[in-house]
Design a protein around this motif. Structure first.
Motif, PDB file in Angstrom:
ATOM      1  N   THR A   1     -26.593 -40.619 -88.144  1.00 44.78           N
ATOM      2  CA  THR A   1     -26.492 -41.413 -86.959  1.00 44.78           C
ATOM      3  C   THR A   1     -26.094 -42.780 -87.191  1.00 44.78           C
ATOM      4  O   THR A   1     -26.493 -43.349 -88.321  1.00 44.78           O
ATOM      5  CB  THR A   1     -27.821 -41.483 -86.325  1.00 44.78           C
ATOM      6  N   ALA A   2     -25.409 -43.455 -86.273  1.00 40.84           N
ATOM      7  CA  ALA A   2     -24.915 -45.001 -86.220  1.00 40.84           C
ATOM      8  C   ALA A   2     -25.489 -45.448 -84.926  1.00 40.84           C
ATOM      9  O   ALA A   2     -25.072 -44.805 -84.094  1.00 40.84           O
ATOM     10  CB  ALA A   2     -23.588 -45.007 -86.566  1.00 40.84           C
ATOM     11  N   TRP A   3     -26.055 -46.736 -85.031  1.00 41.34           N
ATOM     12  CA  TRP A   3     -26.373 -47.216 -83.931  1.00 41.34           C
ATOM     13  C   TRP A   3     -25.189 -48.533 -83.539  1.00 41.34           C
ATOM     14  O   TRP A   3     -25.694 -49.491 -84.413  1.00 41.34           O
ATOM     15  CB  TRP A   3     -27.859 -47.913 -84.006  1.00 41.34           C
ATOM     16  N   PRO A   4     -24.615 -48.489 -82.678  1.00 35.29           N
ATOM     17  CA  PRO A   4     -23.537 -49.584 -82.617  1.00 35.29           C
ATOM     18  C   PRO A   4     -23.940 -50.894 -81.836  1.00 35.29           C
ATOM     19  O   PRO A   4     -25.023 -50.961 -81.122  1.00 35.29           O
ATOM     20  CB  PRO A   4     -22.426 -48.775 -81.730  1.00 35.29           C
ATOM     21  N   GLY A   5     -23.131 -51.736 -81.939  1.00 31.74           N
ATOM     22  CA  GLY A   5     -23.254 -53.183 -81.276  1.00 31.74           C
ATOM     23  C   GLY A   5     -23.189 -53.039 -79.720  1.00 31.74           C
ATOM     24  O   GLY A   5     -23.651 -53.919 -79.070  1.00 31.74           O
ATOM     25  N   HIS A   6     -22.683 -52.036 -79.189  1.00 30.99           N
ATOM     26  CA  HIS A   6     -22.449 -51.839 -78.010  1.00 30.99           C
ATOM     27  C   HIS A   6     -22.201 -50.284 -77.595  1.00 30.99           C
ATOM     28  O   HIS A   6     -22.079 -49.490 -78.098  1.00 30.99           O
ATOM     29  CB  HIS A   6     -20.951 -52.153 -77.382  1.00 30.99           C
ATOM     30  N   ARG A   7     -23.030 -50.036 -76.268  1.00 34.25           N
ATOM     31  CA  ARG A   7     -22.941 -48.757 -75.701  1.00 34.25           C
ATOM     32  C   ARG A   7     -24.081 -47.783 -76.503  1.00 34.25           C
ATOM     33  O   ARG A   7     -24.934 -48.165 -77.125  1.00 34.25           O
ATOM     34  CB  ARG A   7     -21.766 -47.993 -75.679  1.00 34.25           C
ATOM     35  N   ASP A   8     -23.817 -46.437 -76.655  1.00 34.09           N
ATOM     36  CA  ASP A   8     -24.768 -45.485 -76.986  1.00 34.09           C
ATOM     37  C   ASP A   8     -24.517 -44.959 -78.458  1.00 34.09           C
ATOM     38  O   ASP A   8     -23.617 -45.317 -78.976  1.00 34.09           O
ATOM     39  CB  ASP A   8     -24.577 -44.338 -75.940  1.00 34.09           C
ATOM     40  N   ARG A   9     -25.577 -44.290 -79.066  1.00 30.22           N
ATOM     41  CA  ARG A   9     -25.605 -43.750 -80.317  1.00 30.22           C
ATOM     42  C   ARG A   9     -24.386 -42.911 -80.813  1.00 30.22           C
ATOM     43  O   ARG A   9     -23.887 -42.256 -79.975  1.00 30.22           O
ATOM     44  CB  ARG A   9     -27.073 -43.211 -80.468  1.00 30.22           C
ATOM     45  N   ILE A  10     -24.178 -43.068 -82.000  1.00 35.93           N
ATOM     46  CA  ILE A  10     -23.091 -42.236 -82.426  1.00 35.93           C
ATOM     47  C   ILE A  10     -23.454 -41.070 -83.217  1.00 35.93           C
ATOM     48  O   ILE A  10     -24.334 -41.599 -84.287  1.00 35.93           O
ATOM     49  CB  ILE A  10     -21.983 -43.084 -83.238  1.00 35.93           C
TER      50      ILE A  10
END
Length: 340
Positions: free
Chosen positions: A228-237
């Motif tokens: 999982t990646a938690w990005p700086g904008h919008r939703d989880r990847i």
């Protein structure tokens, strides 16, 4: 971990602040830590305070802020948070002086920007308008603060988790992900985003060989292969390696588009190539568009496929193997945006 969504009408929008507020067993946190801080606007400050209140905290409870990079929409409120709470602010050593408000570093970044605008062939009127826009939005960077710099590989112990700093330059010189091996997740800032491709070349003119640097960062994320990646904008990847590979492929295709433009139209400036790639630009995108075009032209020049004469680039090889100009990502997964 909790997420607070913040508005952002100047940059990419929908900023995330991640609240690391307790151990996995649900006990009380040893400390309250934020990943990123949001842009320095009164309404965004209020949103952050309200989001913390919904979780049972106040701004004064914050112990530390881990910044993924120096851009105002990620670091702008760090100074205000520190003033209210005494929190320690951490940023990568390449970005720490800008976050701290070091005058010499800020002046040098502005000087480099203005020099690049001329190198990109930006028309005088457009350049002056962009400089005015950037000056008018300078306050979004917020208050200066004391910053503790860190380096690639440094580890942060946060309650019951260990976060490793993984340096991912390209979009910004100091952009860093914080990787939790135990939970197999990473807070990646703007290294990869679920909807857009992070800007390369314009977003931080301090980065040498911006496209090559960014592609290496994509390969680092592919090798990391977190769940999982938690990005700086919008939703989880949910497939960060696949998303990184998709962005890698996008840059190969964009480089082909740049080559096609040079074949069709002859020598061009980054500003002219930007118009072919993106059309008419407004606001902050007047910085990002020609910066992106420059990054690709610079990559072609470094490979000997193009050469620069003043502000213009011309092809040396009219039929290059564009894919060969990029390292093999090693995977062929495609992760496109499917949200709203």
């Amino acid at each position: 971990m909790q997420r607070i969504r913040l508005t952002n009408t100047v940059f990419e929008g929908l900023n995330n602040v991640y609240v690391l507020d307790g151990p996995a067993d649900g006990g009380d946190p040893d400390e309250l830590v934020l990943v990123d801080a949001g842009v320095a606007l009164p309404d965004v400050h209020g949103q952050l305070a309200s989001g913390l209140a919904d979780l049972g905290y106040e701004m004064a409870d914050i112990d530390r802020v881990l910044l993924t990079h120096w851009h105002a929409d990620h670091a702008g409120l760090a100074g205000a948070i520190q003033a209210e709470s005494g929190a320690t602010v951490h940023a990568h050593e390449a970005d720490a002086p800008l976050v701290a408000g070091d005058e010499a570093s800020l002046l040098e970044e502005r000087r480099l920007q203005r020099a690049k605008f001329r190198e990109w062939g930006m028309p005088d009127e457009i350049r002056e308008t962009l400089v005015d826009f950037l000056d008018d939005h300078g306050d979004l960077g917020g208050e200066p603060c004391d910053v503790e710099p860190f380096a690639y590989g440094d580890a942060f112990e946060v309650n019951d988790r260990t976060l490793e700093a993984v340096h991912l330059p390209g979009h910004a010189a100091g952009l860093t992900a914080f990787f939790d091996a135990a939970d197999d997740e990473a807070f990646v800032g703007d290294a990869i985003l679920p909807k857009y491709t992070p800007n390369v070349g314009g977003a931080d003119v301090r980065v040498d060989d911006p496209l090559a640097s960014y592609v290496e960062s994509l390969l680092t994320l592919i090798d990391l292969d977190s769940a999982t990646a938690w990005p700086g904008h919008r939703d989880r990847i949910d497939d960060p390696a696949g998303r990184a590979a998709t962005i890698h492929r996008h840059h190969v295709e964009r480089t082909r588009n740049v080559v096609d433009a040079l074949v069709e139209r002859g020598p061009m400036t980054p500003w002219e190539v930007s118009a072919v790639l993106f059309g008419e630009l407004h606001g902050i995108h007047v910085l990002h568009g020609p910066g992106e075009a420059y990054a690709h032209l610079d990559h072609l020049a470094d490979a000997g496929v193009a050469e620069r004469d003043g502000t213009r680039y011309a092809l040396v090889d009219a039929d290059p193997d564009v894919a060969a100009l990029f390292p093999d990502p090693g995977i062929d997964r495609v992760v496109e945006w499917s949200g709203e």
